[in-house]
Motif scaffolding. Structure first.
Motif, PDB file in Angstrom:
ATOM      1  N   TYR A   1      37.794  33.806  39.393  1.00 17.13           N
ATOM      2  CA  TYR A   1      37.895  34.839  38.223  1.00 17.13           C
ATOM      3  C   TYR A   1      37.316  34.260  37.000  1.00 17.13           C
ATOM      4  O   TYR A   1      36.538  34.822  36.197  1.00 17.13           O
ATOM      5  CB  TYR A   1      39.417  34.870  38.010  1.00 17.13           C
ATOM      6  CG  TYR A   1      39.889  36.017  37.130  1.00 17.13           C
ATOM      7  CD1 TYR A   1      40.034  37.377  37.099  1.00 17.13           C
ATOM      8  CD2 TYR A   1      40.094  35.715  35.756  1.00 17.13           C
ATOM      9  CE1 TYR A   1      40.409  38.225  36.059  1.00 17.13           C
ATOM     10  CE2 TYR A   1      40.448  36.386  34.711  1.00 17.13           C
ATOM     11  CZ  TYR A   1      40.602  37.681  34.976  1.00 17.13           C
ATOM     12  OH  TYR A   1      41.048  38.705  33.882  1.00 17.13           O
TER      13      TYR A   1
ATOM     14  N   GLY B   1      33.855  35.415  35.315  1.00 18.47           N
ATOM     15  CA  GLY B   1      34.482  36.409  34.307  1.00 18.47           C
ATOM     16  C   GLY B   1      34.313  35.537  32.948  1.00 18.47           C
ATOM     17  O   GLY B   1      34.508  36.247  31.901  1.00 18.47           O
TER      18      GLY B   1
ATOM     19  N   TRP C   1      36.849  37.454  30.377  1.00 19.03           N
ATOM     20  CA  TRP C   1      37.931  38.140  31.507  1.00 19.03           C
ATOM     21  C   TRP C   1      39.233  37.314  31.103  1.00 19.03           C
ATOM     22  O   TRP C   1      39.152  35.976  31.086  1.00 19.03           O
ATOM     23  CB  TRP C   1      37.769  37.803  32.758  1.00 19.03           C
ATOM     24  CG  TRP C   1      36.313  38.959  33.182  1.00 19.03           C
ATOM     25  CD1 TRP C   1      35.696  39.672  32.298  1.00 19.03           C
ATOM     26  CD2 TRP C   1      36.020  39.053  34.615  1.00 19.03           C
ATOM     27  NE1 TRP C   1      34.701  40.471  33.235  1.00 19.03           N
ATOM     28  CE2 TRP C   1      35.140  40.058  34.595  1.00 19.03           C
ATOM     29  CE3 TRP C   1      36.551  38.477  35.749  1.00 19.03           C
ATOM     30  CZ2 TRP C   1      34.251  40.470  35.595  1.00 19.03           C
ATOM     31  CZ3 TRP C   1      35.799  39.089  36.727  1.00 19.03           C
ATOM     32  CH2 TRP C   1      34.809  39.849  37.079  1.00 19.03           C
TER      33      TRP C   1
ATOM     34  N   ARG D   1      44.371  38.262  33.654  1.00 17.41           N
ATOM     35  CA  ARG D   1      44.876  37.625  34.793  1.00 17.41           C
ATOM     36  C   ARG D   1      45.360  36.145  34.642  1.00 17.41           C
ATOM     37  O   ARG D   1      46.273  35.662  35.179  1.00 17.41           O
ATOM     38  CB  ARG D   1      43.922  37.372  36.018  1.00 17.41           C
ATOM     39  CG  ARG D   1      43.477  38.825  36.909  1.00 17.41           C
ATOM     40  CD  ARG D   1      44.884  39.329  37.424  1.00 17.41           C
ATOM     41  NE  ARG D   1      44.302  40.263  38.447  1.00 17.41           N
ATOM     42  CZ  ARG D   1      45.017  41.213  38.849  1.00 17.41           C
ATOM     43  NH1 ARG D   1      46.202  41.541  38.166  1.00 17.41           N
ATOM     44  NH2 ARG D   1      44.590  42.131  39.723  1.00 17.41           N
TER      45      ARG D   1
ATOM     46  N   LYS E   1      39.060  47.058  39.652  1.00 22.47           N
ATOM     47  CA  LYS E   1      39.739  46.342  38.610  1.00 22.47           C
ATOM     48  C   LYS E   1      38.880  45.295  38.205  1.00 22.47           C
ATOM     49  O   LYS E   1      38.705  44.891  36.945  1.00 22.47           O
ATOM     50  CB  LYS E   1      41.048  45.716  39.277  1.00 22.47           C
ATOM     51  CG  LYS E   1      42.176  45.217  38.307  1.00 22.47           C
ATOM     52  CD  LYS E   1      42.880  46.487  38.050  1.00 22.47           C
ATOM     53  CE  LYS E   1      44.328  46.102  37.276  1.00 22.47           C
ATOM     54  NZ  LYS E   1      44.679  47.069  37.054  1.00 22.47           N
ATOM     55  N   TYR E   2      38.279  44.588  39.036  1.00 21.62           N
ATOM     56  CA  TYR E   2      37.300  43.265  38.703  1.00 21.62           C
ATOM     57  C   TYR E   2      36.231  43.379  39.652  1.00 21.62           C
ATOM     58  O   TYR E   2      36.299  43.797  40.428  1.00 21.62           O
ATOM     59  CB  TYR E   2      38.126  41.956  38.577  1.00 21.62           C
ATOM     60  CG  TYR E   2      39.168  41.883  37.732  1.00 21.62           C
ATOM     61  CD1 TYR E   2      38.968  41.652  36.249  1.00 21.62           C
ATOM     62  CD2 TYR E   2      40.402  41.978  38.288  1.00 21.62           C
ATOM     63  CE1 TYR E   2      39.943  41.726  35.502  1.00 21.62           C
ATOM     64  CE2 TYR E   2      41.452  42.217  37.435  1.00 21.62           C
ATOM     65  CZ  TYR E   2      41.338  41.769  35.956  1.00 21.62           C
ATOM     66  OH  TYR E   2      42.300  41.896  35.153  1.00 21.62           O
TER      67      TYR E   2
ATOM     68  N   ASP F   1      30.964  42.605  27.947  1.00 18.72           N
ATOM     69  CA  ASP F   1      30.346  42.560  29.545  1.00 18.72           C
ATOM     70  C   ASP F   1      28.958  42.279  29.377  1.00 18.72           C
ATOM     71  O   ASP F   1      28.259  42.386  28.195  1.00 18.72           O
ATOM     72  CB  ASP F   1      30.683  43.729  30.135  1.00 18.72           C
ATOM     73  CG  ASP F   1      30.975  43.833  31.665  1.00 18.72           C
ATOM     74  OD1 ASP F   1      30.394  42.405  32.161  1.00 18.72           O
ATOM     75  OD2 ASP F   1      31.286  44.561  32.562  1.00 18.72           O
TER      76      ASP F   1
END
Length: 195
Positions: free
Chosen positions: A53, A57, A62, A65, A110-111, A151
């Motif tokens: 992750y 990300g 990100w 999480r 979601k990701y 992003d």
């Protein structure tokens, strides 16, 4: 009418665009000699999942999480509504795809992303083809996702070329994950830090 609003120090802000597909589009061709492949990742352990992750990300901040308790994260990863895949090259995970079927007739991506070394190679296109195929293999009404202005700069165009249509925008404001240690301070240098 006021057009600008101050964002508090220690925060990050982004405009999020939600997009959807209501019918399965034709897959976009990916290079035949593409390194790596999609690998199902059923119920990964939390530390291994978080490592990927972050790897995928961190450049785009990100963080959601990273703020979950270990028990919350383990429950999310083990949910029967969650499907997780990685893009694996020579034994190394270099991409992440997480689908969430908790919405009943809706499937949320979601990701989704690949590491910087795979950007522009066609790996993201192949991973997205897999997302669409997997999502529409169930009786869903739509496949949807959101992207934001933090992003990758080509993300919105990529999603639109894939067939996703924008359906709305919202403002996201959150604590900067670089200031509380969730991500390294040098992550996403294109986004200013306001201590």
């Amino acid at each position: 009418m006021e057009r600008f609003h101050e964002i508090g120090r220690g925060k990050i802000a982004a405009i999020a665009t939600s997009l959807e597909i209501r019918e399965r589009p034709a897959p976009r061709p990916a290079p035949a000699d593409l390194p790596g492949q999609v690998v199902p990742w059923p119920q990964p352990d939390a530390p291994t999942y978080l490592a990927l992750y972050r790897k995928v990300g961190a450049a785009h901040l990100w963080f959601s999480r990273l703020y979950m308790s270990p028990a919350e994260l383990e429950a999310a990863l083990a949910s029967p509504a969650t499907m997780i895949f990685s893009w694996r090259v020579d034994g190394e995970d270099e991409g992440l795809l997480e689908l969430d079927f908790a919405g009943g007739e809706d499937c949320e991506i979601k990701y989704f992303g690949v590491t910087e070394r795979l950007q522009g190679t066609g790996a993201a296109r192949a991973l997205m083809n897999h997302a669409i195929e997997t999502g529409f293999a169930r009786p869903i009404r739509r496949l949807w996702l959101h992207t934001n202005t933090i992003d990758h700069p080509r993300a919105l165009g990529f999603y639109r070329r894939t067939g996703f249509e924008p359906i709305g925008q919202s403002l996201e404001i959150a604590d900067d994950p670089r200031l509380n240690g969730a991500l390294p301070r040098d992550a996403a240098p294109h986004v200013p830090i306001f201590d």
